[in-house]
Design an enzyme around this catalytic site. Structure first.
Site: not given
Ligand code: SAM
Length: 227
Positions: A62
């Site tokens: 993000s």
């Molecule tokens: N917080 C992160 C960072 O600091 O880099 C950015 C997160 S990214 C915008 C969203 C993440 O959520 C992705 O890596 C994706 O694979 C994960 N994601 C999506 N659905 C998910 C789920 N049900 N459980 C865990 N992770 C999930």
């Protein structure tokens, strides 16, 4: 080119002037955790652009202003037990770990559905030193179900877009707890602040519009096509 440290200081100054960073703790955390450890090597020179960046597997880290704003909205305190859903690069988890680690009972549990990202995040977090590493646990799984094993949590932060607030996350939030979560459809979501009162009552407030990748899982979107 300015050193990473200088770029980090300039970015934090800008986020303070914009009124996004408000508290001493969030400022300290953003100054202490090097974002360059969390972006792929070929994008390192962009680590301090205030923008999301690709981290592989179709996912993103993000933008710094979003990390700062979500951390402020979460009102996380030293000693809190925090659940993050969507580890991604591990950057947000490291920022939270910096704050909670100021008291020994603090801990950040972060859950990621894509194993490759979770392993990489763990390595990125380790680059921030033993203290941050010790206060963080990375788990692979479907975070839309929460993480029952370590519940309840003082704070929950979801960094992927959900169609609605997953019920298990509300259940795993302590009375008096706060959750920050983007809710909406593919191109338009609102960052929602969900507060659970000591009587168990839920109050929800809208923060800002935002765009996140989808939360894929049992209590999120079932698959990408649906999003
Ligand atoms: N917080 C992160 C960072 O600091 O880099 C950015 C997160 S990214 C915008 C969203 C993440 O959520 C992705 O890596 C994706 O694979 C994960 N994601 C999506 N659905 C998910 C789920 N049900 N459980 C865990 N992770 C999930």
């Amino acid at each position: 080119m300015l050193s990473f440290e200088k770029q980090r200081r300039e970015l934090v100054e800008m986020l303070k002037e914009e009124g996004i960073i408000k508290s001493q703790l969030v400022e300290e955390a953003m100054l202490s955790i090097p974002r360059e450890h969390f972006v792929p090597p070929h994008l390192r020179e962009h680590a301090y652009s205030d923008t999301p960046l690709p981290i592989g597997c179709g996912q993103t880290i993000s933008a710094p202003h979003m990390v700062a704003l979500m951390t402020e909205e979460l009102r996380v305190e030293p000693g809190h037990r925090v659940l993050e859903v969507g580890t991604g690069s591990g950057y947000q988890a490291a920022i939270l770990a910096y704050i909670v680690s100021k008291k020994p009972q603090g801990h950040v549990f972060t859950i990621e559905r894509i194993p490759e990202l979770a392993y990489r995040a763990l390595r990125n977090i380790a680059k921030c030193g033993q203290n941050i590493r010790r206060f963080t646990t990375v788990v692979v799984g479907d975070g839309s179900r929460g993480l029952e094993e370590f519940a309840p949590y003082d704070r929950i932060i979801v960094t992927a877009a959900a169609p609605s607030v997953p019920r298990p996350l509300i259940e795993q939030l302590k009375p008096g707890g706060i959750m920050v979560i983007p809710v909406g459809s593919r191109w338009s979501q609102i960052l929602q602040i969900v507060e659970k009162g000591y009587d168990g009552r839920i109050r929800t407030r809208n923060s800002i519009p935002c765009i996140f990748v989808p939360l894929i899982g049992e209590y999120g979107w079932r698959q990408y096509d649906e999003f």
